[in-house]
Design an enzyme around this catalytic site. Structure first.
Site: not given
Ligand SMILES: Cc1cc2nc3c(=O)[nH]c(=O)nc-3n(C[C@H](O)[C@H](O)[C@H](O)COP(=O)(O)OP(=O)(O)OC[C@H]3O[C@@H](n4cnc5c(N)ncnc54)[C@H](O)[C@@H]3O)c2cc1C
Length: 597
Positions: A440
């Site tokens: 989220e």
């Molecule tokens: C168990 C689980 C359940 C989930 N359920 C859902 C769901 O039901 N539906 C859905 O759509 N998604 C879901 N998600 C996805 C979740 O919302 C994403 O994992 C989350 O938004 C982060 O995206 P990412 O994993 O690609 O990490 P990334 O976006 O790759 O981020 C990696 C790191 O980089 C940092 N970062 C990235 N961009 C920036 C920025 N602009 N400024 C500062 N820091 C940054 C982040 O804070 C993080 O620390 C789920 C994820 C998990 C693990």
């Protein structure tokens, strides 16, 4: 088994600190009474205890797996969601003519808190469904609501939110799932969604995905993103689930915690057409999705609070029983060891947990009541309630997620080696909660949202409302017994906030977005810790007012006052370090070169 929920505290927060019972003066809730709300909460607790708590560990140990193409989950989960449905919770806050009870959102959130504390992963299915239906209620057409929302309210079908893609998590502007118009006005979706919770299972007759996708040929970036209703099974004319809609489970993710909630990689348009319906206007997808995400962000914060609470209560029960060591002043080796709760350091660990989880609960419910205020409150206050809610949302999501993790670490610490084993639940709660700062919108994204948008939104009006409300509570608590430390510490913390924000916000243009946001996490910490200090002032003031007339509950109220004192002396001073860093526009992180790591 230790209780998973402090029902006395939930009642205190709802009916003593917050004016929840007074909501019955609003026309929408005129048929209700405090007793009605208490009955609903009692029902929630009994269903949560009987049908959800019973398999929390089983769901953790036996994570979802696929057998002959079907996701297999513990059998008890089916009973749990059925009991949730039979109790009417899927539609409880909706209009009576939709089968609901018109419960206020703050009561609904308290209902959900029972389930989150009992079994966070099984409650994921109904809560995603509720959020999905709420979004449809606002943005879907009447015909779409009839087809896709009503079965969710009845608990027959479940819902998801499908935003993330393998290459686009925080950066949703880069999603590539595509929707191609079909001659009948529907769309054919192709692409891959990652991390979709509840994306595949056999708990319901159908699954309704809310999918973000780009209409083919549309603009790049956020303006090209639209929202679609995409069922797992296409819907027949009579409303029953029909042919397969080719939303294919490409794999399950194997998670650290929250294991009972299936987490899926989904392919759209594999082996046949995946047909979806556009919700509202093209290009409005992300804005519409924020309706669900903002609600979900409060839900994530509350989920974190409830995990922290369950861990706190387990470690508290343990600390009362476990005997080890003697007071430093006790020199007699023949004297019996004392319960570890006698040791100052164990009390420190318990007090930290208490202030984090009870402060987080106060904040989560305060924000939930703001949701009600935006919808049913006095007309002239709705806009302000909305601005304050907008400002608080990144904090409500992030602060409990982070500080429940601290609390759960402390819970393990209180229990020593026992806390590190699977004989107790604290290690599971610790793993479960570690998701909350990630999904989220990560903590990083929430920090950017707070500093980059919310603090300056509407000319900073949200912040002014917040400062005004904190000051009003400081004024109202003047002269109450036992509040000196929390009042002084909160006043000081507010000064640090206003000085830091008064320094950094006017420099936004000069610094440029990258430097300005470099210390956004400090803004989150500074304001988050201060807002929770305010929540402790409110709790302490309520306790101080109740104490003179209290008979049975004096320990409870003394505990509140003392915890507020602890927050004032141990936590609020930390605000200063964050305020100083933020105000200094420190460049240490941006000056670091990637090659130097
Ligand atoms: C168990 C689980 C359940 C989930 N359920 C859902 C769901 O039901 N539906 C859905 O759509 N998604 C879901 N998600 C996805 C979740 O919302 C994403 O994992 C989350 O938004 C982060 O995206 P990412 O994993 O690609 O990490 P990334 O976006 O790759 O981020 C990696 C790191 O980089 C940092 N970062 C990235 N961009 C920036 C920025 N602009 N400024 C500062 N820091 C940054 C982040 O804070 C993080 O620390 C789920 C994820 C998990 C693990």
């Amino acid at each position: 088994m230790a209780p998973f929920l402090n029902r006395r505290d939930l009642s205190f927060q709802l009916f003593e600190v917050l004016p929840t019972a007074d909501l019955t003066t609003r026309p929408r809730f005129a048929e209700h009474s405090r007793e009605v709300y208490e009955d609903v909460l009692n029902l929630a607790y009994s269903v949560a205890e009987r049908y959800f708590a019973n398999h929390a560990r089983e769901a953790d140990l036996h994570e979802p797996h696929v057998v002959e193409g079907k996701v297999v989950l513990p059998a008890a989960m089916r009973d749990a969601v059925r009991a949730f449905r039979d109790a009417g919770f899927f539609s409880a806050h909706h209009d009576e003519d939709l089968g609901g009870l018109q419960l206020p959102w703050v009561v609904m959130q308290a209902v959900q808190a029972n389930f989150q504390a009992a079994n966070v992963s099984t409650s994921g299915y109904p809560f995603l469904t509720i959020g999905n239906a709420n979004l449809q209620r606002v943005f879907a057409s009447p015909e779409q609501q009839r087809r896709y929302m009503l079965p969710l309210l009845e608990g027959r079908w479940f819902g998801t939110m499908a935003l993330s893609e393998p290459h686009a998590g925080s950066g949703l502007a880069d999603i590539t799932t595509t929707a191609t118009p079909r001659p009948d006005g529907s769309y054919a979706l192709t692409g891959t969604k990652m991390w979709i919770s509840g994306g595949e299972h056999e708990l319901s007759e159908n699954i309704v995905h809310l999918v973000l996708a780009r209409i083919a040929g549309g603009p790049a970036g956020v303006r090209g993103i639209s929202l679609f209703l995409v069922p797992r099974y296409r819907v027949n004319e009579d409303g029953t689930p029909g042919a397969d809609n080719h939303v294919v489970l490409a794999g399950l993710n194997h998670k650290m915690g929250y294991r009972g909630t299936t987490n899926t990689l989904l392919n759209f348009g594999e082996g046949g057409e995946t047909i979806g319906e556009l919700v509202g206007e093209p290009g409005r997808g992300l804005a519409q999705m924020f309706h669900m995400m903002n609600e979900a962000r409060i839900g994530v914060g509350m989920g974190a609070v409830m995990l922290g609470t369950a861990g706190y209560l387990e470690s508290l029960a343990y600390a009362r029983e476990r005997r080890q060591g003697r007071h430093a002043s006790q020199k007699d080796p023949a004297a019996p060891p004392v319960p570890i709760i006698e040791h100052a350091d164990v009390r420190r660990l318990l007090l930290r947990q208490k202030v984090f989880v009870e402060g987080g609960l106060a904040l989560g419910l305060y924000a939930s009541l703001l949701v009600d205020d935006t919808q049913t409150g006095p007309q002239d206050g709705r806009a302000d309630a909305g601005l304050l809610l907008d400002l608080l949302t990144p904090i409500v999501k992030s602060w409990p997620s982070r500080y429940s993790q601290e609390a759960l670490s402390d819970a393990i610490q209180v229990m020593g080696g026992a806390g590190y084993t699977r004989d107790f639940n604290v290690e599971m709660y610790y793993r479960d909660n570690r998701l909350n700062p990630i999904h989220e919108g990560t903590e990083g994204i929430q920090g950017n949202d707070l500093l980059g948008r919310k603090l300056t939104q509407a000319g900073g009006r949200g912040l002014n409302i917040l400062l005004g409300r904190m000051q009003a509570d400081l004024n109202a608590s003047e002269g109450l017994d036992g509040l000196d430390e929390i009042r002084a510490a909160l006043r000081q913390a507010i000064t640090w906030n206003t000085q830091a924000l008064g320094t950094i916000l006017p420099r936004a243009a000069e610094l440029g977005p990258d430097l300005f946001l470099a210390n956004a996490n400090s803004a989150l910490e500074m304001l988050g810790h201060t807002v929770v200090g305010w929540m402790w002032l409110r709790q302490a003031a309520t306790a101080a007012r109740a104490l003179p007339g209290a008979r049975a509950d004096t320990d409870f109220y003394h505990g509140k006052l003392h915890a507020a004192r602890f927050y004032a002396t141990h936590e609020l001073p930390k605000v200063r370090a964050h305020a100083d860093l933020l105000a200094s526009a420190d460049r240490t992180t941006t000056d670091m070169h990637s090659e130097w790591f």
